[in-house]
Every structure is written in C-alpha cells, then in structure tokens.
Design a protein around this motif. Structure first.
Motif, short mmCIF file in Angstrom:
data_model
loop_
_atom_site.label_atom_id
_atom_site.label_comp_id
_atom_site.label_asym_id
_atom_site.label_seq_id
_atom_site.Cartn_x
_atom_site.Cartn_y
_atom_site.Cartn_z
N PRO A 133 0.82 -1.23 0.00
CA PRO A 133 0.00 0.00 0.00
C PRO A 133 0.85 1.27 0.00
O PRO A 133 0.35 2.34 -0.34
CB PRO A 133 -0.83 -0.13 1.28
N SER A 134 2.11 1.15 0.35
CA SER A 134 2.99 2.32 0.33
C SER A 134 3.26 2.80 -1.09
O SER A 134 3.74 3.92 -1.28
CB SER A 134 4.31 2.00 1.03
N ASN A 135 2.96 1.99 -2.10
CA ASN A 135 3.27 2.33 -3.49
C ASN A 135 2.14 3.06 -4.21
O ASN A 135 2.30 3.40 -5.38
CB ASN A 135 3.59 1.05 -4.30
N PHE A 136 1.02 3.31 -3.51
CA PHE A 136 -0.15 3.88 -4.19
C PHE A 136 -0.60 5.15 -3.47
O PHE A 136 -0.58 5.24 -2.24
CB PHE A 136 -1.29 2.86 -4.23
N LEU A 137 -1.04 6.09 -4.27
CA LEU A 137 -1.43 7.40 -3.75
C LEU A 137 -2.53 7.32 -2.72
O LEU A 137 -2.46 7.92 -1.65
CB LEU A 137 -1.86 8.29 -4.93
N ALA A 138 -3.58 6.56 -3.02
CA ALA A 138 -4.76 6.54 -2.16
C ALA A 138 -4.55 5.73 -0.89
O ALA A 138 -5.35 5.84 0.04
CB ALA A 138 -5.96 6.00 -2.93
N THR A 139 -3.51 4.90 -0.85
CA THR A 139 -3.32 4.02 0.29
C THR A 139 -2.05 4.33 1.07
O THR A 139 -1.68 3.56 1.95
CB THR A 139 -3.30 2.55 -0.17
N ASN A 140 -1.38 5.43 0.77
CA ASN A 140 -0.18 5.83 1.47
C ASN A 140 -0.44 7.19 2.12
O ASN A 140 -0.60 8.18 1.40
CB ASN A 140 1.01 5.91 0.51
N PRO A 141 -0.48 7.28 3.44
CA PRO A 141 -0.84 8.56 4.07
C PRO A 141 0.14 9.67 3.75
O PRO A 141 -0.25 10.83 3.60
CB PRO A 141 -0.82 8.22 5.57
N GLU A 142 1.41 9.31 3.62
CA GLU A 142 2.41 10.34 3.31
C GLU A 142 2.15 10.93 1.92
O GLU A 142 2.21 12.16 1.73
CB GLU A 142 3.81 9.73 3.38
N LEU A 143 1.87 10.07 0.94
CA LEU A 143 1.59 10.56 -0.41
C LEU A 143 0.28 11.34 -0.44
O LEU A 143 0.18 12.37 -1.13
CB LEU A 143 1.51 9.37 -1.37
N TYR A 144 -0.71 10.84 0.26
CA TYR A 144 -2.02 11.51 0.29
C TYR A 144 -1.86 12.93 0.84
O TYR A 144 -2.35 13.91 0.24
CB TYR A 144 -2.97 10.69 1.15
N LYS A 145 -1.16 13.04 1.96
CA LYS A 145 -0.98 14.37 2.59
C LYS A 145 -0.12 15.28 1.72
O LYS A 145 -0.36 16.49 1.64
CB LYS A 145 -0.36 14.20 3.97
N GLU A 146 0.89 14.71 1.05
CA GLU A 146 1.74 15.49 0.15
C GLU A 146 0.91 16.04 -1.01
O GLU A 146 1.07 17.20 -1.40
CB GLU A 146 2.87 14.61 -0.38
N THR A 147 0.03 15.23 -1.55
CA THR A 147 -0.80 15.66 -2.67
C THR A 147 -1.76 16.77 -2.26
O THR A 147 -1.95 17.75 -2.98
CB THR A 147 -1.58 14.46 -3.23
N VAL A 148 -2.35 16.62 -1.08
CA VAL A 148 -3.26 17.66 -0.57
C VAL A 148 -2.50 18.95 -0.29
O VAL A 148 -2.95 20.05 -0.65
CB VAL A 148 -3.99 17.15 0.69
#
Length: 617
Positions: free
Chosen positions: A188-203
C-alpha cells in the motif's frame, strides 16, 4: 470526570482529517489536468518506439514461467480439500481478527493486540520497515488496517510457498522470488490513495507533486527510448573523470574490447609485482574509484602497488562474436602483455571482481593448461566459480528463458544493459525499485545525488557470444565448477590452478552469496585464504579503513562446510583491505623504484579514466 473517562473521553481520538482535506479545489483540479497531460506525454514516449517497430516487448516467457511456478504451488494446496480449507480458514480468521481490532480502534477503544505465533515471529523483519515510517500508518485506523491487511496477506502467501511439500528446490526458489516481486509491488505504500504520506503530500501541494512526477516519468521513458530508465540518483551531479573516477593515471594500451589503465604512483618505492584488476564488464570499473575517500585503486597505489586496471568497452553490434575466450585473451592476456612490456616483470598479482573474477578463474585454468605462469597470486572479490548456491539470479536462467535471451541478443548482437540493471534491481525491489517510483513519480521529488547509485545506473551492454557463454556455462550448467567448460581447445579444471588465492565474500551479498563463494573457492588446487566481509556485494568490497565500518571474518577451520568455517572464524572490526595487503606482501614484498605510467616503453594514449568508460547507453 469519572463518567467522562468511563465514556472514553480520554481515549485516543480518530486523527484529525484536516491534513487529508483539499484546501483549493480549483487549483487541485487544474493540477490534475496538468498531471494527465504529462501522463499522456509519458504514454506517447512509451508507445511511439513500439509503433515504429524499434521495440518489441517480450514478456510471455517470464510470465508463463511465473504462472507455471505458482500452479505447482497451487496443485499442492488444491489437491487436498481439507488442506485448502484450512489455508483459507487461516486467512479469513486473520481478517476477522484484524477487522475486529479496527472496529475497536474506530470506536476509540484500545484493541488488544494478538500475540503472534512462532511462524509470524520468524517472519518479522529484523529491522523496521522503511515503507511504513509515517506516523499515520499506526495512528490512523484506516491506514493501520491497510498496513496490517497487507502484512497479514503477504505473510499468509509466503506460508503457502514455504509449506508446499513436494516442490523441488528450484521451483520453490522461483516461487519465493516471484512472490517477493508481487508483494513488493502491491505494498500500500506504493499507491497514492493508500499511502498517508503521499495523500498528505498531494493535498498540501494541491497535486503539484503529481504534475512534477508525471513529467519526470515522461523524461525517464524518453531517456530509455521507450523503456523506463528509473533514476536512482541525481545524474547531473556527477561526471566521470571530473568528480568521480579521478585517480590520476594514463591509458597505456587499448584494443577492440578494452583499455589498459596504469595509475600514477604516490610512493618512492613500489612492490615489484604489479597489480592487475579485472573488473566486471556488466558494470564499469570505477566502482573501485568512486572518489578519493572510497577508492580502492587510490588506496592500493598509496600502499605501493603499481596498479593496472582493465576498462572494458561498452560493446555494440561489432562485438557480437566476442566470447569468453576473446575476453580472456584480448582482455586479461592483453593486460598481462602490456604490464610485462612496461615493467619488464613477468609475475603479477591479479584481482577479479564479480563476473570479472569468474573470467579470471577460467583464465587461470586456461593458463595452467597452456603453461602461462605470469599470474603469481589471485584475489577474488565476491566471485562465484561454483554456481550451485548462486542466489536469486538463477531464477532468470533456464532453457526457455535463455533461449529467449539468445534470440533477443541475436537481433542486436548484444543484450541491452538496462535488462541486466533491472534484473539486479529486482533482487532488492523493496530497496532499489519501489522507493524511487514513490519518490520520483508520486512525490515528484528528484533523487539525492549518490555516487554509488549513479554508478549503478551507468549500465553497460553485453556482447551476445560472451553473455550466452556465461549464462549457459556458469548459471545453467555450472560447467566451470564441474570441469566441463571448454576454452581454447582445452577442458578447464580449477584444480589445475595451484597459485595462492585470496577469496573475499560478503555476508549479505545477494548477487554472489557468501556460501556460494566459499564453495567455489574450495575448487582451486592451491592454498585458498577465505575472508568474509560484513555488508553486501558493493559495500562489503568498497570499505576503506578510514571509514571504520563493518568487520570481516578470517582464519576459520579448513572445512568443506561453510557453517563450520564461520563458527570457527575470527571476527575483526573494520576493513579487510589491510589484511589483504599483508597477504600480498606475505607472498612477495620486494620493492623497486616507483614506475611512471608507460614506463618509457609505450606512449600513453590519454588520461585516466579513459574514453571507453565514458560511453553511456
């Protein structure tokens, strides 16, 4: 107050969702549109060379092999309905427990953590998983559930492979490898919707990270001419000959397949026996000369060695027929001729690194047949001569896959370096592939400058005849170890090699496993000194004394059993380099006045590191 506590007022609340809420929907929408535009450019960079016929994808062989391998595992579990039901029940029971825990967390209650069984304890990684370092993997119930579900499922799947009785060793090995690739990819660390770090970075950036990431993806596919050339380091920070591979020296000879480099002495006296280094041609020699602090070449020069290095050509179609014998005679033999002409010495110390060591071993066996005694001692860095325990690379070599590789090489006369680079990266996909996919294309960040990873990406092509001979005679048929390899009209036997051997392995080596190097070292006919360094295939070798890192093991008992040797070996902190230097001097410590490159016998062609090493693919 007591009533508040009873109602759970002081229990952990669900984390604030503010960090997951888009602040500027309009800007976010514009950036998503830009991201899709860049993704279109990436798609075009991938499709265009295929439409022009420049690339034809061939994934049927490995995919078919993976399906066939997993089918063998499935046969075991499905052949017995009771066994299959028990396996399914185990997984479903784990999911139910996990779901219950998550519901308790969402209700603000403390969920009791189940005690792992013995198998789970054994599977637990020895060090923290770097993929799940963001606090929300533990603090946010949603992402905690995803992480735990992934861990549970991947652990269950690994148990299916390890618990499948009746599999032959090769099939089990392939199943474990293929499963590792799948579980690494599906984290799940490899996907935008399932990685909190990526999700927060995108927002936080309103999607600007995805715009940058897709732009980098398009650039990397274009740079690979239709194949993804994954950037692991900031390539703009390095230039060979300027801030990497800078030890002073000269190119003193060259032919179609290599240049011979001689390095400038730094001592008044040097050892009488020169040193010839045979690096792998799968990568470039400057792994031994990354920078002055890490350079084994510079350190050896500073200890009084007259250092010569083979710099292999980055081959093209013209080199298609250059096989192992050509590399032995036009590479190692050419280097020995050059050294003898310059130094007027007919005894040298030789080092072979990785596949360069395998070639050196075969060349020594050939020399033994032909009476060539110019190599007085041989040192092997993380080298395999017996491929029984050759590790995960054996997964890529069987008759079907080798036939596909040979057919591919026949078209161009070589194997593209990116193919080997991808294979090596797959050995540690969780470290060398997916973190860079996430960092580059989802976070939109440039990788950090790192000389080792710059070298790792500086791939080389492999001549068709050479590479086919290597894969078939070493990995597939193990002919070098079994005494069946034929070169120069001779059947080679490593037992004919009677000179002293220093055999260095690395404890965590995933390319040339320490057990494999140990077994191969037992095949030589002379005295072999086995040493095992800490760390892996590169860091275990490139470990300068000044760094004060790692350790090495030596002086174990003379035994065919690797584990018995290791149990009785002496552990020494720090680098093995001084130990090797004393070993060299122990065989001949005579000195002569320092030798200048060319020695007045030949005119140097150009400055080190030469032109061959600078060609990039």
């Amino acid at each position: 107050m007591a009533d508040d506590k009873a109602n759970g007022a002081d229990k952990p609340a669900i984390p604030n969702i503010e960090a997951y809420t888009v602040k500027d929907p309009e800007l976010f929408a514009r950036n998503i549109a830009h991201m899709l535009e860049e993704l279109g450019h990436a798609a075009s960079a991938w499709v265009d060379p295929r439409e022009r016929g420049e690339i034809s994808d061939s994934v049927s062989a490995p995919m078919a092999d993976m399906v066939k391998t997993f089918s063998r595992v499935g046969e075991y579990w499905l052949s017995d309905p009771k066994r299959a039901i028990e396996a399914q029940t185990t997984l479903l029971g784990g999911y139910f427990t996990l779901w219950s825990q998550s519901m308790h967390r969402l209700a603000g209650e403390d969920a009791a953590q189940p005690q792992p069984d013995e198998d789970a304890k054994a599977a637990k990684p020895a060090r923290p998983d770097k993929r799940f370092t963001d606090p929300d993997w533990d603090d946010n119930p949603f992402f905690e559930f995803l992480k735990n579900a992934y861990t549970l499922t991947s652990g269950w799947a690994e148990g299916l492979v390890s618990g499948a009785d009746g599999l032959d060793e090769r099939t089990r090995h392939k199943a474990e490898f293929y499963l590792k690739q799948i579980t690494s990819a599906l984290s799940p660390s490899n996907f935008l919707a399932t990685n909190p770090e990526l999700y927060k970075e995108t927002v936080a950036t309103n999607g600007e990270n995805l715009v940058r990431g897709m732009h980098m993806l398009a650039e990397d596919i274009a740079a690979g001419k239709g194949e993804l050339r994954l950037r692991q380091s900031d390539a703009s920070s390095f230039k060979v000959g300027e801030n990497i591979a800078v030890s002073p020296g000269k190119v003193v000879a060259e032919n179609d397949i290599c240049q011979i480099l001689q390095y400038q002495p730094t001592t008044d006296k040097v050892l009488k026996r020169p040193l010839l280094i045979v690096p792998p041609w799968i990568n470039k020699f400057y792994i031994l000369d990354l920078n002055p602090k890490k350079s084994f070449i510079k350190w050896a020069v500073d200890q009084g060695h007259t250092v010569f290095v083979i710099s292999w050509v980055n081959p093209d179609r013209r080199h298609a027929d250059k096989d192992w014998e050509a590399y032995a005679r036009e590479g190692i033999g050419f280097g020995l001729d050059t050294i003898e002409k310059i130094t007027e010495v007919n005894k040298v110390n030789a080092i072979g690194y990785c596949v360069g060591g395998s070639l050196l071993a075969a060349t020594l066996a050939l020399h033994a047949k032909e009476g060539d005694k110019r190599i007085a001692t041989a040192t092997f860095f993380t080298t395999q001569t017996d491929f029984t325990h050759a590790g995960d690379l054996k997964v890529f070599v069987d008759e079907e896959q080798l036939a596909a590789i040979e057919a591919q090489m026949k078209k161009n006369g070589y194997l593209d370096g990116s193919k080997m680079a991808t294979a090596f990266n797959m050995l540690r996909a969780s470290d060398l592939i997916w973190p860079y996919v996430v960092n580059n294309y989802l976070k939109g960040k440039d990788p950090m400058p790192f000389d080792l990873l710059y070298w790792n990406s500086d791939a080389t092509r492999m001549p068709a005849a050479n590479h086919a001979f290597y894969l078939r005679n070493c990995y597939l048929e193990n002919n070098l170890a079994e005494g069946r390899m034929e070169m120069g009209g001779h059947r080679l036997a490593l037992g004919d090699v009677k000179i002293p051997v220093y055999n260095l392995a690395a404890r965590e080596d995933h390319i040339a496993p320490a057990r494999s190097a140990y077994k191969g070292g037992r095949l030589f006919g002379g005295k072999t000194t086995y040493v095992m360094s800490g760390s892996g295939h590169i860091a275990g070798v490139v470990n300068p004394p000044a760094a004060g890192k790692y350790q090495f093991w030596s002086d174990g008992p003379d035994s065919d059993d690797f584990d018995a040797w290791l149990a009785g070996a002496t552990e020494t902190p720090g680098s093995w380099w001084p130990h090797w230097h004393e070993w060299i001097k122990g065989h001949n410590d005579k000195t002569v006045p320092a030798r200048q490159p060319g020695g007045g016998k030949v005119n140097p062609i150009e400055d080190a590191p030469g032109s061959y090493v600078k060609e990039r693919i």
